[in-house]
Motif scaffolding. Structure first.
Motif, PDB file in Angstrom:
ATOM      1  N   VAL A   1      -2.348   5.649   4.193  1.00  7.13           N
ATOM      2  CA  VAL A   1      -2.550   4.609   3.167  1.00  7.13           C
ATOM      3  C   VAL A   1      -2.602   3.210   3.774  1.00  7.13           C
ATOM      4  CG1 VAL A   1      -1.554   6.015   1.327  1.00  7.13           C
ATOM      5  CG2 VAL A   1      -0.078   4.401   2.554  1.00  7.13           C
ATOM      6  N   MET A   2      -2.025   3.043   4.970  1.00  5.61           N
ATOM      7  CA  MET A   2      -2.078   1.716   5.601  1.00  5.61           C
ATOM      8  C   MET A   2      -3.337   1.541   6.449  1.00  5.61           C
ATOM      9  SD  MET A   2       1.914   0.921   6.636  1.00  5.61           S
ATOM     10  CE  MET A   2       2.206   2.402   7.608  1.00  5.61           C
ATOM     11  N   GLY A   3      -3.854   2.652   6.953  1.00  8.51           N
ATOM     12  CA  GLY A   3      -4.962   2.526   7.887  1.00  8.51           C
ATOM     13  C   GLY A   3      -6.097   3.495   7.618  1.00  8.51           C
ATOM     14  N   LYS A   4      -7.209   3.255   8.265  1.00  6.66           N
ATOM     15  CA  LYS A   4      -8.337   4.180   8.111  1.00  6.66           C
ATOM     16  C   LYS A   4      -8.338   5.227   9.215  1.00  6.66           C
ATOM     17  CE  LYS A   4     -11.622   0.984  10.284  1.00  6.66           C
ATOM     18  NZ  LYS A   4     -12.796   0.150  10.076  1.00  6.66           N
ATOM     19  N   ARG A   5      -7.570   4.986  10.267  1.00  7.01           N
ATOM     20  CA  ARG A   5      -7.566   5.893  11.406  1.00  7.01           C
ATOM     21  C   ARG A   5      -6.319   5.638  12.233  1.00  7.01           C
ATOM     22  NH1 ARG A   5     -11.820   7.960  14.791  1.00  7.01           N
ATOM     23  NH2 ARG A   5     -10.787   9.591  16.012  1.00  7.01           N
ATOM     24  N   SER A   6      -5.681   6.712  12.697  1.00  4.03           N
ATOM     25  CA  SER A   6      -4.557   6.509  13.608  1.00  4.03           C
ATOM     26  C   SER A   6      -4.772   7.350  14.861  1.00  4.03           C
ATOM     27  CB  SER A   6      -3.220   6.863  12.937  1.00  4.03           C
ATOM     28  OG  SER A   6      -3.198   8.209  12.522  1.00  4.03           O
ATOM     29  N   PHE A   7      -4.363   6.794  15.995  1.00  2.00           N
ATOM     30  CA  PHE A   7      -4.512   7.461  17.298  1.00  2.00           C
ATOM     31  C   PHE A   7      -3.141   7.717  17.895  1.00  2.00           C
ATOM     32  CE2 PHE A   7      -8.401   5.122  16.702  1.00  2.00           C
ATOM     33  CZ  PHE A   7      -9.385   5.902  17.274  1.00  2.00           C
ATOM     34  N   TYR A   8      -2.951   8.913  18.448  1.00  2.00           N
ATOM     35  CA  TYR A   8      -1.730   9.167  19.216  1.00  2.00           C
ATOM     36  C   TYR A   8      -2.088   9.023  20.695  1.00  2.00           C
ATOM     37  CZ  TYR A   8       2.407  11.146  21.255  1.00  2.00           C
ATOM     38  OH  TYR A   8       3.540  11.312  22.001  1.00  2.00           O
ATOM     39  N   LEU A   9      -1.454   8.074  21.343  1.00  2.61           N
ATOM     40  CA  LEU A   9      -1.900   7.688  22.688  1.00  2.61           C
ATOM     41  C   LEU A   9      -0.999   8.143  23.825  1.00  2.61           C
ATOM     42  CD1 LEU A   9      -3.009   4.085  21.734  1.00  2.61           C
ATOM     43  CD2 LEU A   9      -4.541   5.977  22.300  1.00  2.61           C
ATOM     44  N   GLY A  10       0.176   8.745  23.495  1.00  2.00           N
ATOM     45  CA  GLY A  10       1.048   9.229  24.568  1.00  2.00           C
ATOM     46  C   GLY A  10       2.463   8.709  24.439  1.00  2.00           C
ATOM     47  N   ALA A  11       3.136   8.621  25.574  1.00  2.00           N
ATOM     48  CA  ALA A  11       4.541   8.208  25.581  1.00  2.00           C
ATOM     49  C   ALA A  11       4.687   6.746  25.158  1.00  2.00           C
ATOM     50  CB  ALA A  11       5.130   8.419  26.971  1.00  2.00           C
ATOM     51  N   THR A  12       5.855   6.413  24.676  1.00  2.00           N
ATOM     52  CA  THR A  12       6.148   5.038  24.253  1.00  2.00           C
ATOM     53  C   THR A  12       5.673   4.039  25.304  1.00  2.00           C
ATOM     54  OG1 THR A  12       8.097   5.781  23.042  1.00  2.00           O
ATOM     55  CG2 THR A  12       8.014   3.435  23.607  1.00  2.00           C
ATOM     56  N   GLY A  13       4.999   3.019  24.845  1.00  2.00           N
ATOM     57  CA  GLY A  13       4.468   2.005  25.746  1.00  2.00           C
ATOM     58  C   GLY A  13       2.952   2.022  25.761  1.00  2.00           C
TER      59      GLY A  13
ATOM     60  N   ALA B   1      -5.477  -5.090   6.252  1.00  2.00           N
ATOM     61  CA  ALA B   1      -4.121  -4.708   5.851  1.00  2.00           C
ATOM     62  C   ALA B   1      -4.079  -4.501   4.336  1.00  2.00           C
ATOM     63  CB  ALA B   1      -3.113  -5.779   6.283  1.00  2.00           C
ATOM     64  N   ILE B   2      -4.686  -5.409   3.606  1.00  2.00           N
ATOM     65  CA  ILE B   2      -4.732  -5.309   2.134  1.00  2.00           C
ATOM     66  C   ILE B   2      -5.519  -4.071   1.709  1.00  2.00           C
ATOM     67  CG2 ILE B   2      -5.717  -6.402   0.066  1.00  2.00           C
ATOM     68  CD1 ILE B   2      -5.036  -9.135   1.392  1.00  2.00           C
ATOM     69  N   ASP B   3      -6.615  -3.837   2.404  1.00  2.00           N
ATOM     70  CA  ASP B   3      -7.504  -2.735   2.004  1.00  2.00           C
ATOM     71  C   ASP B   3      -7.063  -1.375   2.554  1.00  2.00           C
ATOM     72  OD1 ASP B   3      -8.960  -4.737   0.837  1.00  2.00           O
ATOM     73  OD2 ASP B   3     -10.517  -4.783   2.390  1.00  2.00           O
ATOM     74  N   GLY B   4      -5.973  -1.346   3.296  1.00  2.00           N
ATOM     75  CA  GLY B   4      -5.540  -0.080   3.894  1.00  2.00           C
ATOM     76  C   GLY B   4      -6.527   0.416   4.939  1.00  2.00           C
ATOM     77  N   GLN B   5      -7.128  -0.534   5.638  1.00  2.10           N
ATOM     78  CA  GLN B   5      -8.177  -0.182   6.595  1.00  2.10           C
ATOM     79  C   GLN B   5      -7.809  -0.555   8.030  1.00  2.10           C
ATOM     80  OE1 GLN B   5     -11.410   1.352   5.847  1.00  2.10           O
ATOM     81  NE2 GLN B   5     -10.085   1.921   4.140  1.00  2.10           N
TER      82      GLN B   5
ATOM     83  N   ASN C   1       0.826  -1.217   0.000  1.00  4.35           N
ATOM     84  CA  ASN C   1       0.000   0.000   0.000  1.00  4.35           C
ATOM     85  C   ASN C   1       0.860   1.268   0.000  1.00  4.35           C
ATOM     86  OD1 ASN C   1      -2.568  -1.086  -0.190  1.00  4.35           O
ATOM     87  ND2 ASN C   1      -2.696  -1.476   2.020  1.00  4.35           N
ATOM     88  N   LEU C   2       1.992   1.217   0.721  1.00  4.08           N
ATOM     89  CA  LEU C   2       2.915   2.355   0.669  1.00  4.08           C
ATOM     90  C   LEU C   2       3.401   2.560  -0.766  1.00  4.08           C
ATOM     91  CD1 LEU C   2       5.105   1.734   3.874  1.00  4.08           C
ATOM     92  CD2 LEU C   2       3.274   3.427   3.586  1.00  4.08           C
ATOM     93  N   LEU C   3       3.772   1.451  -1.389  1.00  2.41           N
ATOM     94  CA  LEU C   3       4.323   1.485  -2.748  1.00  2.41           C
ATOM     95  C   LEU C   3       3.287   2.007  -3.751  1.00  2.41           C
ATOM     96  CD1 LEU C   3       6.948   0.469  -4.189  1.00  2.41           C
ATOM     97  CD2 LEU C   3       5.794  -1.733  -4.513  1.00  2.41           C
ATOM     98  N   LYS C   4       2.092   1.452  -3.679  1.00  2.08           N
ATOM     99  CA  LYS C   4       1.049   1.788  -4.651  1.00  2.08           C
ATOM    100  C   LYS C   4       0.564   3.231  -4.526  1.00  2.08           C
ATOM    101  CE  LYS C   4      -2.194  -1.161  -3.864  1.00  2.08           C
ATOM    102  NZ  LYS C   4      -3.328  -2.085  -3.910  1.00  2.08           N
TER     103      LYS C   4
END
Lengths: 295, 295, 295, 295
Positions: free
Chosen positions: B159-171, B134-138, B23-26
């Motif tokens: 392109v990989m996902g339908k939604r991304s969340f920022y949740l805080g510090a590593t972990g 993963a295939i559908d970028g969802q 999906n990154l490539l395409k």
């Protein structure tokens, strides 16, 4: 020529029953709707909306073509059907009795046998869905028993539910209902453990709800109960003690059939714990409280 | 003035990784996509579609602005990041490393510390969703760590996902992912017990699926996995051994935080049993087989 | 003046019952011992040793002052007591009926009520101990119900057991027996998991047995069943299906009393699994087989 | 000619360690006994009885032929062995180090490797038994690693324990100890559920204890812990948090070996719950409190 409208009865006006009876009444599809409840004062709202009220289950059945029942547990279902002035006492040839309570198969079979012994027709019709679907006429009805009676009550099932299934001989619907509610009880247990672990792990429960809502597990129950759990307030739609009862009955069915059910068995213990904490009359989402252990 | 396109890398071309890298490539959004896999031959399909291939994780990182990794388990994630010619060996000031593997917090923190020690930027980004999303970028992406890197990789996440969340510090993302997958593992366990009990109780599994699909529990996972269970065929979308690993890690998290998780603990034993039966590489719905006990 | 010797009866000549009846016979303390078994041919050995044989439970009771029963499960206990030509049909004023079967309280109470309704006296007297203690007259007898009958049958209890307890009104002994057998079922489950883990972890099971035998957990059950597990041979002393039944009944009791019992619930699922594998008639140590999962 | 007496050291003077070191001291079999504890003031009683005290683990090891360690958990064992001025810093060719702490195999192997890398000899020697057996020199010692060191320390094992087993290469004793303690944790869980159910079912807990003490399950642990549970007072012989740690480690071992352990998994959740209630430092019999749910 149009078929004559049926006179229908309704026994048991708890959270679910009152809503279901009201939908029968409001539909205008029936010649009359006669109701009964152990605490008769609970009949008042429906009476003021046009229902007739009878003093005993037997009187309801005697006055109606088909009588529906929605009772809290097997013992109550048995007492209302088979006790003094119970429903069966009012049965005569051709009358229909549709027990929509969630009961075990033995209970259902016993009531069915008593009804048919007096020439009546019997259908068990437990439902999937709680308070809101009951109010909205959006229950899912699992029916088993007399196929002709199933066909006859389609109009009633149509106003109480969005879909009805005929599953076979008496007992099949009781079993299906238990399976459905067992899955529900375990699934709610799984959800509550996730909510508890998120909280203790320093994560926002609201983020968990949003993430779950976007994935393959997205379902109305998590969306509905999530905020209740966040608020730790559990107004009863489906009382926890009934969920626990259904898990118990499902485990007994698995026991009789040699089906190991370790996830449901573990979930059942959580509901028992919540019940021991005094949450039996709260909504079943209160099983979340069993994850909260601080002294 | 338009920002320059990023050169991106991708480590680990398993079921998920290959689809994500494709999906990154395409997308055409990146100046280049450089891939690496332990078994290098698995790079061939993407190479033929335009990806560059590097011999080592270090070489990928050295050649790219940001490198994504999607690896099978904590040990592999650690080895790919910290081993000889591992990703960290290629890190220099400003480079980004985004580990999207499902790993425990200790693992994630260790990799993050090594990346930042060399002046790099680190983000953990585990996902919810398996093969098809993963295939559908969802996919749903749970991210934590360097907030600027999170902002920088939004096009890739897009392109990989339908939604991304920022949740805080590593972990935080590692923990959230475990919570989500713990719920999923228990919920699948609950579902399989229902399917097994229905079958042994003389009910059609297809009726159960239909009834569940009409109620408050309706969800894509039951709809997708139900027919697989009916057919008892489990082509791997999310391998059972990975589901079991996630339950194990979630239970360890609960253990560290004193959160009792009896439902998940019971479900974990079912997955272990299925794994012992040789089903570790099957789809996690194969936990259904743990309910089938006949000698 | 010496008291007249009693005429005693015995219903149910299974593994336990035959040994118990033989001890009554051999003691010489009773004027006569009359036995009955559903499969009458099982009465032959005792007949050849001096017992009388009757055709029905009612006939035994009619011929005796006190009749003991040792039956496989609640359904059988109910059928033998209350069925056509059942024990209660032979009850008249003053006769005693001592049901030593392991049954639930409801069953025991039902039989007790029927016996006393006809002027008889009732005692429930479930035992702790299986085949060997039965043979050796070393059972532990938990009794509840009619205190005078308890005193009257002390000589009989004395030859069947090494100790008898009077626990209170009818039902108390049924509950105590369930508690004891619940502990036993869970403890055997714990032991089998240890034996399985030792084996898979490359340790000698014999070393584990020796180490357990030297510590605070040392007990006759581990010493007796350990070698059977090592040999994976399970000649029935206490059939697995009966252990599972007792766990089921104990869990039902806990359910009624809101006592969470997660360890017993998990153990019960193991016994169900072993039963599903066809081991219901093997000794309950065969629950070890539920730990053996290889395909 | 008599062998020269050994100079022995002891690291860790907790409940167990102090008693074990005192037995070494009192035996008169050793040329000297040198002790160390993180809180040095805990060395005073033994010092007044004749022990030498050293400032660091390294100093103890440097001064002794063989040093024993009895530490609370794997992290402490690792820190004491491998930290600054840790035991390994004092190792030189031929010195023996015997770690009797209950730790996992990875921990034990890591310490063993560090000891042998410096020319030392290593033995793991976890014990079965808690406070009283430690005081009485009646522990059961499970040893693995250097066979010559095992033979050399027989006099020390002889005063600390009633029996020692040589189980094979390093790691075998760690695994055996986990198996033994897993069985113990589950068995205590089973016992507590029985005590709780008896109480709620209107039965005397003392009668249950007496009945259990007469049957095949009779064991010192029930006899010792029963009265503590009746009194609901749990002075720590074996702290609950250590029992829970051992269950956790045993479950991890089962997880690695694909051995389903549902009974132990359920028991572990009970200990976690008791720990969450603040009972981690109470005796492990306090898991009884996890059965007490009233709001």
């Amino acid at each position: 020529m149009a078929e004559a409208k049926l006179n229908v009865g309704f026994l048991g006006l708890g959270i679910m029953g009152e809503a279901m009876a009201r939908n029968l009444l409001k539909s205008g599809l029936f010649a009359s709707v006669t109701v009964w409840n152990r605490t008769l004062s609970k009949c008042e709202p429906l009476k003021s909306e046009g229902a007739k009220v009878a003093d005993t289950p037997a009187a309801v059945v005697a006055a109606c073509d088909v009588t529906f029942a929605m009772l809290a547990d097997p013992d109550t279902a048995l007492a209302v059907a088979l006790g003094d002035n119970g429903a069966v006492a009012g049965i005569s040839a051709g009358k229909g009795y549709v027990d929509m309570s969630t009961v075990d198969e033995a209970c259902s079979s016993k009531i069915g046998a008593a009804v048919t012994a007096k020439g009546g027709r019997f259908l068990e019709g437990p439902v999937s869905g709680s308070k809101k679907p009951a109010i909205d006429g959006q229950l899912v009805i699992m029916a088993a028993g007399d196929k002709e009676l199933f066909d006859l009550v389609q109009p009633a099932f149509g106003v109480m539910g969005k879909r009805s299934f005929y599953l076979g001989a008496t007992g099949a619907a009781a079993r299906m209902k238990l399976v459905v509610n067992m899955v529900m009880g375990s699934m709610m247990g799984a959800f509550c453990e996730g909510m508890a672990l998120a909280d203790k792990a320093g994560l926002e429960q609201s983020a968990l709800l949003e993430i779950l809502g976007l994935g393959a597990m997205a379902n109305p129950m998590f969306a509905l109960k999530g905020p209740a759990i966040q608020a730790r307030a559990y107004p009863p739609a489906f009382p926890l003690k009934h969920q626990q009862k259904d898990l118990r009955l499902a485990l007994a069915l698995g026991d009789a059939l040699d089906v190991p059910l370790p996830v449901a068995a573990a979930a059942n213990e959580c509901y028992k714990e919540a019940k021991a904490k005094g949450l039996g009359d709260s909504d079943f989402a209160a099983v979340y409280e069993s994850t909260q252990k601080k002294a």
